[in-house]
Design an enzyme around this catalytic site. Sequence first.
Site, PDB file in Angstrom:
ATOM      1  N   GLY A   1      74.857  64.352  32.797  1.00  0.00           N
ATOM      2  CA  GLY A   1      75.707  63.168  32.765  1.00  0.00           C
ATOM      3  C   GLY A   1      76.866  63.216  31.803  1.00  0.00           C
ATOM      4  O   GLY A   1      77.555  62.234  31.606  1.00  0.00           O
ATOM      5  N   THR A   2      77.109  64.372  31.198  1.00  0.00           N
ATOM      6  CA  THR A   2      78.220  64.442  30.253  1.00  0.00           C
ATOM      7  C   THR A   2      79.541  64.731  30.955  1.00  0.00           C
ATOM      8  O   THR A   2      80.579  64.792  30.313  1.00  0.00           O
ATOM      9  CB  THR A   2      77.983  65.526  29.189  1.00  0.00           C
ATOM     10  OG1 THR A   2      77.479  66.685  29.829  1.00  0.00           O
ATOM     11  CG2 THR A   2      77.009  65.058  28.142  1.00  0.00           C
ATOM     12  N   GLY A   3      79.507  64.937  32.253  1.00  0.00           N
ATOM     13  CA  GLY A   3      80.770  65.084  32.979  1.00  0.00           C
ATOM     14  C   GLY A   3      81.101  66.511  33.359  1.00  0.00           C
ATOM     15  O   GLY A   3      82.273  66.847  33.516  1.00  0.00           O
TER      16      GLY A   3
ATOM     17  N   GLU B   1      57.977  42.182  15.547  1.00  0.00           N
ATOM     18  CA  GLU B   1      59.414  42.458  15.584  1.00  0.00           C
ATOM     19  C   GLU B   1      60.084  42.071  14.271  1.00  0.00           C
ATOM     20  O   GLU B   1      60.930  42.802  13.765  1.00  0.00           O
ATOM     21  CB  GLU B   1      60.085  41.720  16.749  1.00  0.00           C
ATOM     22  CG  GLU B   1      59.625  42.161  18.130  1.00  0.00           C
ATOM     23  CD  GLU B   1      59.723  43.663  18.353  1.00  0.00           C
ATOM     24  OE1 GLU B   1      60.553  44.317  17.709  1.00  0.00           O
ATOM     25  OE2 GLU B   1      58.918  44.194  19.152  1.00  0.00           O
TER      26      GLU B   1
ATOM     27  N   ASP C   1      56.188  52.884  18.662  1.00  0.00           N
ATOM     28  CA  ASP C   1      56.691  53.032  17.285  1.00  0.00           C
ATOM     29  C   ASP C   1      56.016  54.211  16.607  1.00  0.00           C
ATOM     30  O   ASP C   1      56.657  55.018  15.934  1.00  0.00           O
ATOM     31  CB  ASP C   1      56.354  51.791  16.450  1.00  0.00           C
ATOM     32  CG  ASP C   1      56.957  50.536  17.037  1.00  0.00           C
ATOM     33  OD1 ASP C   1      57.913  50.662  17.805  1.00  0.00           O
ATOM     34  OD2 ASP C   1      56.449  49.449  16.709  1.00  0.00           O
TER      35      ASP C   1
END
Length: 633
Positions: free
Chosen positions: A224-226, A443, A519
Site C-alpha cells: 500500500g505504499t504506492g 481506559e 495491552d
Amino acid sequence: MEPNRGNDNNQNKKPEGGDRPKNSIVTALLITVVIVLLFSWALNAVEKSQYTQTRYDEFKEAMDSGQLAEVLIRSDRIVYLTKEEAAKDPSMQKACYTGLPAGNVLELADKLEAMGVKVDQEIVEDNSLIMMILSYAVMIGGLFLVMNMLTKRMGSDGMMGGFGKSKAKVYMEKQTGVTFKDVAGQDEAKESLQEIIDFLHNPQKYTAIGAKLPKGALLVGSPGTGKTLLAKAVAGEANVPFFSISGSDFVEMFVGMGASRVRDLFQQAAKVAPCIIFIDEIDAVGRSRDNRFGSNSEQEQTLNQLLSEIDGFEPSKGIVCLAATNRPEILDKALLRPGRFDRRIIVDRPNLQGRLDTLKVHTRKIKLSEDVDLRKIAQATAGAVGADLANLVNEAALRAVRQGRKAVNQEDLLVSFETVIAGTEKKNTVLTDMEKRLVAYHEVGHALVAALEKHSQPVSKITIVPHTSGALGYTMQMPEEEKFLSTADELRTELRTLVGGRAAEQVVFGIQTTGAANDIQRATALARNMVTQYGMSERFGLMTTATVQNQYLDGQAYMDCSQETAAGVDQEVMRLLENAYADAKRILTEKRALLDEISEFLLVKETITGDELMAYINADANRLPEPEDAGEE
Ligand code: ADP
Ligand code: ZN
C-alpha cells in the site's frame, strides 16, 4: 481496550502466491462430482418449472371423467393436458405431470386412445442420455486434471508442458494516465525512476556513450505504499504502454503454464516496445530456489523462464522491467544479479509531509468544507500508508453522502480515521453496568498514567463506545510531532501506559479481566524488543539476541542466541513488565481520587476529549498543595 498510538495499523497482508493446496487431486474429483450434480439438478429444475406436478389419483380422475385432451407417456412420467387447459392454450405449456404407474403402459395407452385422447409416446431421448454423455465428459476431464497433477508431482514436465497454452492474464494499458503528480511524497523513489523515464524517451543518448541500459528495477516497500502507482506513473511520464501482471498469476495449476505465460508476456511487450513491464508480488515466482521456503518445480521453471527472458531482451529496444515486492530477503539471488533487477528502489512509509501530500492528492477531486484541516489528519495517521489514506478519504466522502451533506468536513475525516483504525462504532453491544465500569476505569487507567508522565504522548480521546474491531473502548494518543527515535525513558513510559489499564482494574476492583489481553501482548512485544534489539536492558547490554527477518511486512524478529540466553531474555522481559506494572499501580493508587472522578465522568459521557482530561488533571494539580490528597490508599 488499548491505548492507540495510531501508528501500527499496517495489517495489510498480501497473499503468498505459489502455495497451492496439497490435496488437489481430491479437489479435482470433488469438482467433477459437483459439476455432475449441478447439471442434473439444473435439468430437473427446468422441467419442474415447465410443468406442474400432480398426484396420480388426480390424473386418474381426469381420465375417468373424460377430461383429458392430450397425453404424453414418457419413460418415467405421464405428461397430460386437460381439456379445460387445452381450450385456453393448446400447446403443452400448461401441462401437468404425474408418475408412471408400474404395469402395462400399452394397456393404459390403449385405454386412453379408446377414450379419444391424443396419445403420444416419447422415445428415451430425454435428459438421461445427455446426462450420461455429460457425466462421462466431465469425468474424463477430471481424470485428465488428476493425471496432470500427478505428472507435476513427480516433477516431470515434458509431455504436458504445452498444455493449455492460454494467453497470460496480462493487463495492458496503452496510457496509464498516471503521472508523478499523482504520487505524493516518495521523492527519492521518483528521482531514481527519473533516469528510467529519460532512457525510455531517448535511448540513443545512452547507447551513444556506450552505457549499458538498466533492464529492471525492484520496488521494495510495505503493502500500500504506492509501488504499483509509481510503476504506472513511470509509464505515464514516459508515455509508453504499461504491462502488468502479478507474480501469483504465473504460478498456475498446470505445469509449464507459468513459463509459457512469461514467454507470452515478453513477446507481447516486444511487439509494442518501448514499454514498461510491471510484475507485482514478484516474490511469488522469484522466491529463492533453495528449499528453505518450500519451492517447487513449477515455480522454479517459471523463474528460470523469467531469468532467461530478462537476459534475452535487447535493452536498446526500450523494455524496462519493474517489479514490486515486500519481501526482498526471500528473492532468489539470481534475480538480483547485475543486469537483472539490480536496482533497488525503496518505497517507504510516508512521513508527515508525505502523508499530508497524499491526503491532498486524494482530496483533489473531493469537495471539502471550510473547517477541514488536513495537517491534523496527517499528524494523527503516523504509520499509515498511501492506500490507508486513500481509503480514509473515501470513507469520509461516503459518510458525508450518507448524512446528506454536500461537502466533506473535518469530523467526517476524523470519524473515518477511527473507522480505519478501530472499526466502526458498534452501538448495540450491551455491557452490564459492572462491565461498563470496568472498561471506563481501565481506559482512564491508561489515560491517567499517560497524562501524568513527562515522556508520554498526549491523550487525544478516551471512549467506552464499543467498536466492531472488538475493542470495548480505547484511549487514543496523538503525537504532537512525528518521531523517528524513541528514548529508553519514552519506551518505559509506553510500557507503563500499556499496563495502566490492568493496573486500574487491580487497584480499584482487585480483579483482572480479559480486556487487557491486547495491552499485555503489546507490552510484552515492546519489552522484548527493548531487550533483544534496542540494547536497553541491564543484563544483556548491547548484545542483540534477535534479528528482524521481513522488515517490510510484520517485522517479526527471530531469536538467534543460545537457549540459556533466550531463557534469560524472558526473565529480563518479565522484570521490565513487572516494574512497569508496579509503577502504574503506584501512580493510580496515589491518584485514586482523580481516577474515580474521571471514570465517573467518562461513564456518563462515554467519550471525553484530551482537553477535558487535562482540565481534570490540571484542576487536581492546583488542589495538590492541600495535604489531604496524598494519604489515600
Ligand atoms: P502497493 O503496490 O505498494 O501495494 P499501490 O500502488 O497499489 O500499493 O497503492 C494503492 C493505492 O493507494 C493507490 O491506488 C493510491 O490510491 C494510494 N496510494 C498509495 N501510495 C500513494 C502515494 N504515495 N500517493 C498517492 N496515493 C497513493
Ligand atoms: Zn487496555
